[in-house]
Scaffold this active site. Structure first.
Site, PDB file in Angstrom:
ATOM      1  N   HIS A 198       0.674  -1.421  -0.006  1.00  0.00           N
ATOM      2  CA  HIS A 198       0.013   0.125   0.116  1.00  0.00           C
ATOM      3  C   HIS A 198       0.869   1.164   0.046  1.00  0.00           C
ATOM      4  O   HIS A 198       0.543   2.068  -0.790  1.00  0.00           O
ATOM      5  CB  HIS A 198      -0.897  -0.058   1.150  1.00  0.00           C
ATOM      6  CG  HIS A 198      -1.639   1.242   1.357  1.00  0.00           C
ATOM      7  ND1 HIS A 198      -2.719   1.867   0.550  1.00  0.00           N
ATOM      8  CD2 HIS A 198      -1.407   2.312   2.226  1.00  0.00           C
ATOM      9  CE1 HIS A 198      -2.941   3.063   1.151  1.00  0.00           C
ATOM     10  NE2 HIS A 198      -2.199   3.393   2.210  1.00  0.00           N
ATOM     11  N   HIS A 231       0.973   4.739  -2.645  1.00  0.00           N
ATOM     12  CA  HIS A 231       1.588   6.229  -2.181  1.00  0.00           C
ATOM     13  C   HIS A 231       2.712   6.694  -2.969  1.00  0.00           C
ATOM     14  O   HIS A 231       2.819   7.731  -3.405  1.00  0.00           O
ATOM     15  CB  HIS A 231       1.952   6.274  -0.833  1.00  0.00           C
ATOM     16  CG  HIS A 231       0.573   6.402   0.174  1.00  0.00           C
ATOM     17  ND1 HIS A 231      -0.336   7.373   0.176  1.00  0.00           N
ATOM     18  CD2 HIS A 231       0.288   5.682   0.998  1.00  0.00           C
ATOM     19  CE1 HIS A 231      -1.342   7.171   0.795  1.00  0.00           C
ATOM     20  NE2 HIS A 231      -1.278   6.091   1.282  1.00  0.00           N
ATOM     21  N   GLU A 279      -6.094   9.149   0.056  1.00  0.00           N
ATOM     22  CA  GLU A 279      -6.366   7.758   0.366  1.00  0.00           C
ATOM     23  C   GLU A 279      -7.517   6.878  -0.571  1.00  0.00           C
ATOM     24  O   GLU A 279      -7.121   5.703  -0.984  1.00  0.00           O
ATOM     25  CB  GLU A 279      -6.548   7.324   1.620  1.00  0.00           C
ATOM     26  CG  GLU A 279      -5.537   7.666   2.814  1.00  0.00           C
ATOM     27  CD  GLU A 279      -4.336   6.721   2.637  1.00  0.00           C
ATOM     28  OE1 GLU A 279      -4.478   5.667   2.122  1.00  0.00           O
ATOM     29  OE2 GLU A 279      -3.324   7.123   3.386  1.00  0.00           O
ATOM     30  N   SER A 290      -4.051   0.091  -4.227  1.00  0.00           N
ATOM     31  CA  SER A 290      -3.187  -1.028  -3.577  1.00  0.00           C
ATOM     32  C   SER A 290      -3.827  -2.213  -3.326  1.00  0.00           C
ATOM     33  O   SER A 290      -3.189  -3.263  -2.833  1.00  0.00           O
ATOM     34  CB  SER A 290      -2.506  -0.445  -2.267  1.00  0.00           C
ATOM     35  OG  SER A 290      -3.293  -0.155  -1.401  1.00  0.00           O
TER      36      SER A 290
HETATM   37  N1  TIH Z   1      -6.916  -2.011   2.023  1.00  0.00           N
HETATM   38  C1  TIH Z   1      -5.379  -1.593   1.701  1.00  0.00           C
HETATM   39  C2  TIH Z   1      -4.907  -2.637   0.737  1.00  0.00           C
HETATM   40  O1  TIH Z   1      -5.297  -3.836   0.681  1.00  0.00           O
HETATM   41  O2  TIH Z   1      -3.841  -2.278  -0.156  1.00  0.00           O
HETATM   42  C3  TIH Z   1      -4.442  -1.255   2.713  1.00  0.00           C
HETATM   43  C4  TIH Z   1      -5.041  -0.011   3.266  1.00  0.00           C
HETATM   44  C5  TIH Z   1      -5.025   1.298   3.096  1.00  0.00           C
HETATM   45  C6  TIH Z   1      -5.438   2.159   3.927  1.00  0.00           C
HETATM   46  C7  TIH Z   1      -6.154   1.666   5.044  1.00  0.00           C
HETATM   47  S1  TIH Z   1      -5.838  -0.076   4.891  1.00  0.00           S
HETATM   48 FE   FE2 Z   2      -2.154   5.111   3.348  1.00  0.00          FE
END
Ligand code: TIH
Ligand code: FE2
Length: 295
Positions: free
Chosen positions: A162, A167, A208, A227
């Site tokens: 992630h 990012h 996000e 991600s």
């Molecule tokens: N759920 C995201 C992922 O599976 O890549 C990871 C997260 C990002 C923000 C909060 S949890």
């Molecule tokens: Fe993040």
């Protein structure tokens, strides 16, 4: 388990000085002692890290590299369909490896010449003011461990996939990285806890989990969508609302699930005008007024 706006898993120091990362019972690695030991060992690398010095190397296992390669391949396919043009361009610019987990030091060295951003390893929970504040100076706090191999398509907390695929690719864009810096400046400007949380929610629903109209369709620029190759297949079917500062700053979310409420910008210019200008100018008073108007 993972409370709102808590960014990384809490970390405790044991009597012998070693590190223990807390995982919620719903975490896919909760009952796996091997995974938990890896989490603790990798978190320990970040303890005592001094910004500006080289980031300690994490010796990843073959299985961990395979998780990266699998997710990277799946996301590569999906990004062409679902990611914004600006994100795709930034991805090409950054040039991350696809077959192995890059070290955070390496990510930092790829990124810095592009937009000045550098990575800082985080062992666990980073206080909101610290996490956001240093964005203004181009520092990005990042976890270093990888998600559990049983659930590569989605993980309920930020991991290196992630932080880097989501990012770092976005931070390689001049325009997105400027927005991150503005969020940092805003977080430093305000004094109240409520105002800081409001700013962090705007960040959540934009950098996000933001979506926008791009090339005539709904595409994602938020790192949390970009991600997860599970969530990326679902976001177009969620409750998509118009970009609105007061609404974003006061809408509740659950970090551990697919986000069912998303906010759509009409273009990158629109995002910059609404959210960039908000972060550039907001203060405690203006945020208090926005919250009062919603109530
Ligand atoms: N759920 C995201 C992922 O599976 O890549 C990871 C997260 C990002 C923000 C909060 S949890
Ligand atoms: Fe993040």
């Amino acid at each position: 388990m993972f409370e709102e706006a808590q960014y990384f898993a809490p970390v405790a120091t044991r009597d012998d000085g070693s590190i223990e990362v807390e995982l919620g019972a719903g975490h896919p690695g909760f009952a796996d002692p091997v995974y938990r030991a890896r989490r603790n060992a990798i978190a320990a690398l970040a303890v005592g890290y001094v910004p500006g010095t080289p980031i300690p190397t994490a010796e990843y296992t073959d299985q961990e590299h395979e998780v990266w390669a699998l997710v990277s391949r799946e996301l590569g396919l999906k990004h062409h369909k679902y990611a914004t043009a600006e994100y795709l361009r930034a991805t090409e610019r950054l040039g991350l490896p696809a077959e192995r987990i890059p070290q955070l030091q390496e990510v930092s060295e790829l990124l810095e010449p592009l937009t000045g951003f550098r990575y800082v390893p985080a062992a666990g929970l980073v206080p909101l003011r610290e996490f956001y504040g240093v964005l203004e100076d181009g520092f990005f706090h990042s976890t270093q461990y990888i998600r559990h191999h049983s659930t590569p398509l989605y993980t309920p907390e930020p991991d290196v996939i992630h932080e880097v695929i989501g990012h770092a690719n976005a931070l390689a864009s001049d325009r997105y990285s400027r927005l991150y810096r503005l969020a940092g400046a805003a977080a430093r400007r305000v004094e109240g806890k409520e105002a800081l949380e409001f700013i962090s929610k705007i960040f959540w629903f934009t950098m996000e989990f933001g979506v926008m109209t791009d090339q005539g369709e709904l595409r994602a620029y938020g790192a949390g969508i970009l991600s997860s190759y599970g969530e990326i297949e679902e976001f177009r079917g969620m409750d998509i609302r118009p970009l609105d500062i007061a609404a974003m700053g006061t809408t509740h979310y659950d970090i551990t699930k697919y986000q069912d409420v998303l906010f759509r910008a009409e273009s990158l210019e629109h995002l910059e005008d609404v959210v960039g200008d908000f972060w550039a100018t907001c203060d405690d008073e203006s945020i208090t007024r926005l919250i009062a108007d919603v109530r």
